[in-house]
Motif scaffolding. Structure first.
Motif, mmCIF file in Angstrom:
data_model
loop_
_atom_site.group_PDB
_atom_site.id
_atom_site.type_symbol
_atom_site.label_atom_id
_atom_site.label_comp_id
_atom_site.label_asym_id
_atom_site.label_seq_id
_atom_site.Cartn_x
_atom_site.Cartn_y
_atom_site.Cartn_z
ATOM 1 N N GLY A 102 0.809 -1.211 0.000
ATOM 2 C CA GLY A 102 0.000 0.000 0.000
ATOM 3 C C GLY A 102 0.842 1.260 0.000
ATOM 4 O O GLY A 102 2.054 1.238 0.237
ATOM 5 N N LEU A 103 0.205 2.377 -0.288
ATOM 6 C CA LEU A 103 0.820 3.702 -0.207
ATOM 7 C C LEU A 103 0.411 4.351 1.103
ATOM 8 O O LEU A 103 -0.785 4.485 1.382
ATOM 9 N N HIS A 104 1.384 4.713 1.914
ATOM 10 C CA HIS A 104 1.127 5.313 3.216
ATOM 11 C C HIS A 104 1.629 6.757 3.182
ATOM 12 O O HIS A 104 2.795 7.004 2.852
ATOM 13 N N THR A 105 0.775 7.706 3.544
ATOM 14 C CA THR A 105 1.098 9.121 3.426
ATOM 15 C C THR A 105 1.197 9.771 4.793
ATOM 16 O O THR A 105 0.368 9.530 5.679
ATOM 17 N N TYR A 106 2.237 10.593 4.969
ATOM 18 C CA TYR A 106 2.432 11.384 6.178
ATOM 19 C C TYR A 106 2.367 12.858 5.796
ATOM 20 O O TYR A 106 2.938 13.263 4.779
ATOM 21 N N MET A 107 1.679 13.636 6.613
ATOM 22 C CA MET A 107 1.485 15.055 6.328
ATOM 23 C C MET A 107 2.122 15.902 7.430
ATOM 24 O O MET A 107 1.451 16.380 8.340
ATOM 25 N N PRO A 108 3.435 16.104 7.386
ATOM 26 C CA PRO A 108 4.085 16.950 8.388
ATOM 27 C C PRO A 108 3.678 18.409 8.196
ATOM 28 O O PRO A 108 3.200 18.807 7.125
ATOM 29 N N CYS A 162 10.507 5.223 0.060
ATOM 30 C CA CYS A 162 9.988 6.420 0.719
ATOM 31 C C CYS A 162 10.501 7.659 -0.012
ATOM 32 O O CYS A 162 11.677 7.708 -0.400
ATOM 33 N N PHE A 163 9.652 8.668 -0.174
ATOM 34 C CA PHE A 163 10.081 9.862 -0.880
ATOM 35 C C PHE A 163 9.270 11.073 -0.437
ATOM 36 O O PHE A 163 8.133 10.957 0.040
ATOM 37 N N ALA A 164 9.898 12.250 -0.570
ATOM 38 C CA ALA A 164 9.240 13.517 -0.283
ATOM 39 C C ALA A 164 8.529 13.976 -1.543
ATOM 40 O O ALA A 164 9.148 14.080 -2.602
ATOM 41 N N ASP A 165 7.254 14.248 -1.418
ATOM 42 C CA ASP A 165 6.437 14.669 -2.562
ATOM 43 C C ASP A 165 5.765 15.983 -2.188
ATOM 44 O O ASP A 165 4.653 16.009 -1.660
ATOM 45 N N GLY A 166 6.458 17.099 -2.442
ATOM 46 C CA GLY A 166 5.926 18.399 -2.062
ATOM 47 C C GLY A 166 5.898 18.567 -0.558
ATOM 48 O O GLY A 166 6.931 18.486 0.119
ATOM 49 N N SER A 167 4.716 18.768 0.002
ATOM 50 C CA SER A 167 4.569 18.966 1.444
ATOM 51 C C SER A 167 4.234 17.677 2.186
ATOM 52 O O SER A 167 3.954 17.707 3.385
ATOM 53 N N GLN A 168 4.262 16.548 1.503
ATOM 54 C CA GLN A 168 3.936 15.284 2.152
ATOM 55 C C GLN A 168 5.045 14.256 1.933
ATOM 56 O O GLN A 168 5.925 14.425 1.107
ATOM 57 N N VAL A 169 4.969 13.177 2.716
ATOM 58 C CA VAL A 169 5.910 12.061 2.604
ATOM 59 C C VAL A 169 5.114 10.807 2.274
ATOM 60 O O VAL A 169 4.082 10.537 2.898
ATOM 61 N N THR A 170 5.583 10.054 1.300
ATOM 62 C CA THR A 170 4.887 8.845 0.870
ATOM 63 C C THR A 170 5.786 7.639 1.062
ATOM 64 O O THR A 170 6.967 7.668 0.691
ATOM 65 N N MET A 171 5.231 6.586 1.658
ATOM 66 C CA MET A 171 5.927 5.308 1.801
ATOM 67 C C MET A 171 5.172 4.256 0.991
ATOM 68 O O MET A 171 3.971 4.061 1.184
ATOM 69 N N PHE A 172 5.876 3.597 0.097
ATOM 70 C CA PHE A 172 5.307 2.482 -0.656
ATOM 71 C C PHE A 172 5.871 1.204 -0.050
ATOM 72 O O PHE A 172 7.021 0.851 -0.271
ATOM 73 N N GLY A 173 5.036 0.507 0.746
ATOM 74 C CA GLY A 173 5.490 -0.679 1.460
ATOM 75 C C GLY A 173 5.979 -0.326 2.858
ATOM 76 O O GLY A 173 6.447 0.781 3.112
ATOM 77 N N LYS A 174 5.856 -1.306 3.753
ATOM 78 C CA LYS A 174 6.309 -1.128 5.130
ATOM 79 C C LYS A 174 7.050 -2.373 5.580
ATOM 80 O O LYS A 174 7.003 -3.422 4.948
#
Length: 539
Positions: free
Chosen positions: A148-154, A465-477
């Protein structure tokens, strides 16, 4: 499965029925029951019309069943396991380190999972799969799930840097502050999705790095300093100040920091035209070992596994490898500080270096076509990769510096990273995707669409894991969840397709074809009673 009947009258009135499940089953029956059974057998054999039981004679009835396979599965189950879903919809086959689930209607592979050891047992229901084996784990998973794609919004205007611990359980994030004021530095637990710590920053954080043990966090950026944090006690440990140099004008911003994999060494690249190596003796003891002076700003530094080799790259368009083994040996033997004089929690980097006999030695050097913003060095020195304004990722032999291959990108490259086993390279920058490259073949293996410039990309065995603008996306855990190399969930693929609908057809087909080549079974995946193939046709 078609029954065939062979009838023969017997002298003693016995009937012998041979079934495929129990052979030579003999019993004696009266004439009426016998006739009724003979009639039933004849009718089941395909005879038409009613049978006059009075006309029937004692018969020897043999049942011969013919089995016609639905399809053949090319899956070895030697010392593995096989399980059939109760509703007959699917079958799971475990063999070696893999389990595959097949749809019994079409014969297509629905799910393919890789284990960490030999899989010996498997259980299957209509929606759940349980596996176990020599990896000492029992895993229960939904058949419809996947990576899955997991998104973090710092709370950041732009995320500049991300870094994962080796097991992907800790995520460090650095960047600009909200509304462009100040900076951001956060530490997340990716297993529980809890924000563990957040440290206020006066200026933007450009680079964050976790040590191999994840007990230390290094952060640096526009404050012209490297700060070390204790990620267990969540406190600031030490700050190392940098100053502008005489030979390179401008501020002493820091864009690159790197720990060696063994956690004993730390490298810092500064706009002042210096690349400094430190010895991390403990959390509170960090000593300068050597400094390499470059002709212009240093944008990127990276270390080998044990810190014996250091890469520098930057504005001078040079990518250089230095042999640091003699420096390390001299420092360890002397066990004394070379240029960092500790006073409380703040130190200043000086200009003193090693003597000539123990100075870093240049192993090789190559010239890039333009400024180099990022570089990566594999732990075993097999590969060195770099990229920047030239819009090309160059992959070199890490020991000799000879070029192996190049891969062009649509825009400026801001980040490259290598998997610990050197098999995979991930690239991000000023283009609409994160690209993953197979280093053995020198070809793109798959990509993920993004919406903004990717300033940082990180790759572990479990996560991309990568920074995409103002969010961070993790593909897989990590842990018991699906990793980035596992088959993605149908829901994720549907979301990816929807995000690509506004792009060209060639871009969409390129992205999907890479996914399907890696995981052919995804075309048989289902979501909301629709297969992925059906969704693609309808959209």
């Amino acid at each position: 499965m078609v029954p065939h009947v062979i009838s023969n009258t017997t002298a003693d009135g016995d009937i012998q029925r041979h079934s495929p499940f129990k052979r030579n089953c003999t019993f004696v029956a009266d004439r009426t029951r016998q006739a009724r059974r003979n009639g039933m057998a004849l009718r089941r054999a395909g005879g038409e019309g009613a049978i006059d039981e009075s006309q029937c004679t004692l018969s020897y009835v043999s049942w011969r069943w013919s089995y016609h396979p639905l399809f053949y599965l090319n899956a070895s189950a030697h010392q593995g396991g096989v399980s059939l879903a109760a509703d007959g919809s699917a079958i799971a086959v475990a063999s070696n380190q893999r389990v595959q689930v097949y749809d019994l209607v079409s014969g297509g592979t629905v799910r393919k999972l890789e284990g960490l050891g030999r899989l010996r047992t498997v259980a299957l229901s209509a929606s759940l799969l349980v596996t176990g084996g020599f990896d000492k784990r029992v895993m229960l998973q939904k058949l419809s799930s996947g990576t899955g794609l997991h998104t973090y919004m710092p709370n950041s205007a732009t995320v500049r840097s991300v870094h994962l611990s080796p097991d992907s359980s800790r995520l460090a994030v650095g960047g600009d502050g909200s509304e462009g004021r100040g900076g951001l530095l956060e530490l997340h637990d990716t297993v529980t999705n809890v924000l563990l710590a957040s440290w206020s920053q006066e200026k933007a954080v450009w680079i964050v790095r976790l040590s191999e043990s994840s007990h230390l966090l290094a952060a640096a950026g526009y404050d012209e300093a490297v700060t070390l944090y204790d990620t267990v006690a969540f406190i600031k440990i030490k700050t190392i100040k940098y100053q502008s140099s005489a030979h390179v004008r401008g501020p002493a911003f820091i864009w690159s920091v790197d720990f060696s994999s063994n956690g004993a060494w730390l490298a810092v690249g500064c706009w002042s035209g210096t690349a400094t190596m430190f010895h991390v003796k403990s959390k509170s003891e960090v000593e300068e070992v050597a400094m390499v002076t470059c002709s212009d700003r240093v944008y990127s530094v990276c270390l080998s596994h044990n810190g014996t080799h250091m890469i520098t790259a930057g504005r001078n368009k040079l990518v250089s490898m230095y042999d640091m083994a003699a420096v390390q040996e001299f420092h360890i033997q002397r066990n004394s500080q070379l240029s960092v004089k500790s006073s409380g929690t703040v130190s200043t980097v000086g200009t003193a270096g090693c003597n000539t006999d123990t100075a870093p030695s240049l192993a090789w050097e190559v010239i890039s076509d333009d400024f180099v913003y990022t570089s990566a060095l594999s732990e075993d020195l097999k590969y060195c990769c770099y990229g920047g304004v030239s819009k090309t990722v160059a992959v070199l032999d890490g020991r000799s510096g000879s070029e192996l291959f190049r891969v062009g990108m649509p825009g400026t490259i801001w980040s490259v990273t290598l998997l610990h086993d050197s098999s995979t390279l991930a690239v991000g920058g000023e283009f609409s995707r994160v690209v993953v490259i197979d280093t053995a073949r020198g070809e793109e293996s798959f990509r993920l669409p993004v919406t903004s410039t990717v300033f940082s990309v990180m790759l572990t065995s479990a996560s991309l894991c990568f920074a995409d603008g103002s969010q961070v996306t993790m593909f897989g855990k990590g842990g018991n969840q699906f990793g980035w190399t596992d088959q993605p969930s149908t829901l994720v693929l549907v979301d990816i397709v929807r995000s690509l609908l506004s792009t060209t057809e060639d871009q969409m087909l390129s992205c999907l074809s890479l996914f399907i080549n890696r995981h052919p079974a995804i075309v048989n995946g289902w979501q909301n009673n629709k297969s992925l193939l059906t969704f693609l046709v309808q959209n």
